[in-house]
Enzyme design. Structure first.
Site, PDB file in Angstrom:
ATOM      1  N   SER A  21      -4.553  -2.272  -8.981  1.00 36.96           N
ATOM      2  CA  SER A  21      -5.725  -2.006  -8.152  1.00 36.96           C
ATOM      3  C   SER A  21      -5.765  -0.556  -7.673  1.00 36.96           C
ATOM      4  O   SER A  21      -4.761  -0.009  -7.209  1.00 36.96           O
ATOM      5  CB  SER A  21      -5.669  -2.938  -6.942  1.00 36.96           C
ATOM      6  OG  SER A  21      -6.744  -2.677  -6.087  1.00 36.96           O
ATOM      7  N   CYS A 131      -3.596  -3.701   4.998  1.00 33.88           N
ATOM      8  CA  CYS A 131      -4.619  -3.078   5.852  1.00 33.88           C
ATOM      9  C   CYS A 131      -4.300  -3.268   7.324  1.00 33.88           C
ATOM     10  O   CYS A 131      -3.765  -4.294   7.715  1.00 33.88           O
ATOM     11  CB  CYS A 131      -5.979  -3.720   5.629  1.00 33.88           C
ATOM     12  SG  CYS A 131      -6.383  -3.862   3.934  1.00 33.88           S
ATOM     13  N   ILE A 192       5.169  -4.005  -5.400  1.00 38.05           N
ATOM     14  CA  ILE A 192       4.886  -3.568  -4.041  1.00 38.05           C
ATOM     15  C   ILE A 192       3.613  -2.708  -3.971  1.00 38.05           C
ATOM     16  O   ILE A 192       3.217  -2.125  -4.968  1.00 38.05           O
ATOM     17  CB  ILE A 192       6.059  -2.737  -3.450  1.00 38.05           C
ATOM     18  CG1 ILE A 192       6.358  -1.515  -4.310  1.00 38.05           C
ATOM     19  CG2 ILE A 192       7.287  -3.595  -3.297  1.00 38.05           C
ATOM     20  CD1 ILE A 192       7.431  -0.585  -3.743  1.00 38.05           C
ATOM     21  N   GLY A 218       4.081   5.794  -8.016  1.00 41.00           N
ATOM     22  CA  GLY A 218       4.534   6.540  -9.181  1.00 41.00           C
ATOM     23  C   GLY A 218       6.030   6.392  -9.397  1.00 41.00           C
ATOM     24  O   GLY A 218       6.734   5.758  -8.580  1.00 41.00           O
ATOM     25  N   GLY A 245       5.844   2.224  -9.745  1.00 38.71           N
ATOM     26  CA  GLY A 245       6.514   3.244 -10.542  1.00 38.71           C
ATOM     27  C   GLY A 245       6.705   2.952 -12.011  1.00 38.71           C
ATOM     28  O   GLY A 245       7.360   3.720 -12.719  1.00 38.71           O
ATOM     29  N   GLY A 266       0.203   1.387 -12.010  1.00 39.26           N
ATOM     30  CA  GLY A 266      -0.727   2.087 -11.137  1.00 39.26           C
ATOM     31  C   GLY A 266      -0.822   3.565 -11.426  1.00 39.26           C
ATOM     32  O   GLY A 266      -1.526   4.008 -12.343  1.00 39.26           O
TER      33      GLY A 266
END
Ligand SMILES: Cc1cc2nc3c(=O)[nH]c(=O)nc-3n(C[C@H](O)[C@H](O)[C@H](O)COP(=O)(O)OP(=O)(O)OC[C@H]3O[C@@H](n4cnc5c(N)ncnc54)[C@H](O)[C@@H]3O)c2cc1C
Ligand SMILES: Cc1cc2nc3c(=O)[nH]c(=O)nc-3n(C[C@H](O)[C@H](O)[C@H](O)COP(=O)(O)O)c2cc1C
Ligand code: FES
Lengths: 302, 242
Positions: A21, A131, A192, A218, A245, A266
């Site tokens: 996402s 959030c 995570i 990353g 990562g 990601g």
């Protein structure tokens, strides 16, 4: 033939590779580069009830082997995602997608979950609990076992599709948070999310991000993510989507050995837009070399 | 957009901290001046965005300023080395049929304006060029603009070359401008012109529209500098917020 298929609750994936996402938009830009149908699934940008612009610029800072972002959940709001983005994505990606939702109150999570649950190309709902809770002094939902359980229960009540709670790593004990999500009825876990981080410009002596802090992702976070997936997988019975990562096929194997049933990629998409494709192409050969016939056999084998 | 490998042909200091960077590779994704490329500098996580200065078949010219570790590393690379480049990014300048537009640039914002000027001249449009620099050591490409047969006014902050002052001191009667430069310059220029296209910079996560790292508010919503920009139209920009 190496079997790359894997399962997330009732969802069968052709392979475990899922863009994470916020790093793949709604697929349209990436579809210019390759046929997205090779992917296991796609997790769409986090959606909130109303449109959000997000944080001020700069929103991006670099670190060794990673990127810190403070995008602040910019998205067009659930109505537009349902009426425009998801149908658009269905035209280019013919498999179920993962709807990532966010909220600043329990009611907002419930609203978004109930709406996306009815959409045909949504196969799984990923609830981002990183959030801040506006009614709870701004502390993230995801740092409090009770709040995570409350959101999970409330969302489960109004949905039929698998609910995966996406955990924040910014906690003292991720295992206890994972267990409360499981006890509250979560069908699976995603972990995570990004690690809270910052950079300072040594010339101006000011933080680089307008928001001061952001989330690190990353390659830099891979060992941390791997450790958390390992710990959580050992402690729960529900499936885990591992991320953080991952940037090569070897990382996918390692993450699955730690306990991930599927993985998300990601930040690596941002610097190499073809990374998911390359990893999918590389996996069979790598499995062969490692003596893996059925990839899902190695889940949690470490 | 495509991910391509380019080979360094030339990497030459042309002014203080400024390098002329010529690369060999497939330029067919570049359609308009003002578009940019995103370069993977070995040893750095994020790519570095640079405007296309000029291009022709199999040859790409960029001009970059050494401002930090990434551009420093780039300046140490030599001919023959290869780089992974995302080519053909951003919208670029739209070439308008306006007879005497201004082209206004400052410092590291000058490069894309050369490619633009060249293509306007090809369309028989004669832009008036205004380039601003800090001092004479930092000046580059003035002769290249002049070689296109254009009138060039240069300003320097310290008066060491051309007119002493800022580009805004020499803008007179400008109806339409193509602009690129640091943000304070863009803001100052907008007050002196009636209309135009302005190229913006932002720290980028991806450079091709998927991360929302570069999104700015405009009158009618938002735009991603990397995908919907970097060139924005005068009338859509929220000048007080950008
Ligand atoms: C669309 C676009 C076109 C550009 N065209 C040119 C050009 O033609 N010539 C030129 O010299 N420069 C240009 N820049 C600026 C150039 O990208 C930065 O100077 C460069 O990224 C700095 O990298 P660094 O590692 O040396 O600096 P560092 O400060 O060490 O970089 C750290 C991080 O911040 C980012 N960053 C730092 N400064 C900028 C900036 N001004 N804009 C965007 N990101 C930044 C870097 O990309 C990197 O991710 C352009 C920027 C954009 C967005
Ligand atoms: C630019 C950016 C935007 C993100 N947006 C979201 C989001 O909207 N919702 C969410 O749950 N996670 C979001 N994430 C987190 C990623 O999905 C992922 O969990 C995290 O980056 C770790 O994986 P990685 O190291 O492979 O990037 C975002 C990450 C990045 C880099
Ligand atoms: S830099 Fe990623 S959307 Fe613009």
């Amino acid at each position: 033939m190496i079997d790359l298929t894997t399962t997330l609750s009732n969802l069968k994936l052709d392979n475990p590779i899922i863009p994470a996402s916020g790093t793949f938009g709604y697929g349209v830009e990436m579809a210019e580069l390759y046929d997205l149908n090779i992917l296991g699934s796609i997790s769409i940008k986090g959606t909130t009830q109303n449109a959000r612009y997000g944080n001020d610029l700069p929103r991006i800072a670099e670190s060794s082997s990673g990127v810190i972002n403070s995008v602040g959940l910019q998205n067009p709001g659930i109505e537009k995602v349902i009426n425009y983005e998801l149908p658009n994505l269905a035209k280019i990606f013919h498999k179920p997608v993962i709807a990532n939702i966010s909220g600043f109150s329990v009611e907002e999570y419930v609203y978004c979950a109930e709406r996306v649950d009815k959409i045909s190309n949504v196969g799984l709902i990923e609830v981002n609990v990183s959030c801040p809770n506006v009614h709870g002094g701004g502390l993230a939902f995801g740092v409090d076992c009770e709040k995570v359980a409350e959101v999970t229960k409330a969302v489960k009540k109004v949905t039929t599709k698998p609910i995966y709670i996406k955990l924040s790593p910014n906690v003292t004990d991720i295992v206890s948070i994972a267990k409360s999500a499981e006890q509250a009825g979560a069908d699976g876990l995603s972990l995570i999310n990004t690690l809270l981080a910052m950079r300072i410009d040594i010339k101006t002596r000011k933080p680089i991000l307008a928001n001061v802090m952001g989330g690190l992702s990353g390659a830099a976070i891979f060992p941390v993510a791997l450790r958390m997936v390992y710990q959580v997988h050992k402690a729960v019975k529900i499936p885990v989507i591992g991320m953080g990562g991952i940037s090569k096929a070897e990382d996918v194997i390692e993450m699955m050995l730690a306990g991930a049933s599927a993985v998300q990629i990601g930040a690596a998409n941002l610097i190499d837009p073809l990374i998911c494709k390359s990893i999918i192409e590389k996996l069979p050969e790598l499995c062969e070399r490692l003596g893996i016939k059925k990839l899902s056999d190695i889940i949690g084998a470490a | 957009m495509r991910e391509l490998v380019f080979t360094i042909q030339k990497n030459q200091l042309i002014a203080k901290h400024m390098f002329n960077f010529v690369l060999t590779g497939d330029t067919s994704d570049i359609m308009k001046p003002g578009q940019f490329v995103n370069i993977q500098v070995p040893g750095f996580f994020l790519r570095r965005p640079f405007s296309v200065c000029d291009w022709r078949e199999n040859e790409l010219t960029l001009i970059y300023k050494v401002v930090g570790n990434g551009t420093e590393a780039l300046s140490k690379m030599s001919a023959g080395q290869e780089l992974s480049i995302l080519s053909g990014l951003g919208n670029g300048y739209e070439l308008r049929e306006i007879k005497n537009p201004f082209i206004i640039g400052g410092g590291a914002g000058v490069p894309p304006l050369y490619g633009l000027a060249k293509r306007l001249v090809e369309k028989n449009i004669t832009p008036k060029i205004i380039l601003g620099f800090n001092n004479s050591d930092e000046i580059f490409y003035v002769n290249e603009f002049k070689s296109l047969g254009l009138e060039v006014t240069v300003t320097t902050l310290d008066g060491s070359y051309g007119v002493k002052g800022l580009v805004t001191d020499v803008i007179d009667n400008c109806e339409y401008a193509y602009v690129c430069g640091p943000l304070p310059m863009l803001k100052a220029v907008h007050k002196k012109v009636s209309d135009g296209q302005f190229s913006f910079e932002a720290r980028m996560g991806c450079g091709f529209g998927v991360c929302m790292g570069c999104s700015v508010k405009i009158k009618d919503g938002y735009k991603r500098i990397c995908k919907d920009g970097p060139v924005l139209n005068y009338s859509e920009i929220l000048w007080d917020e950008i």
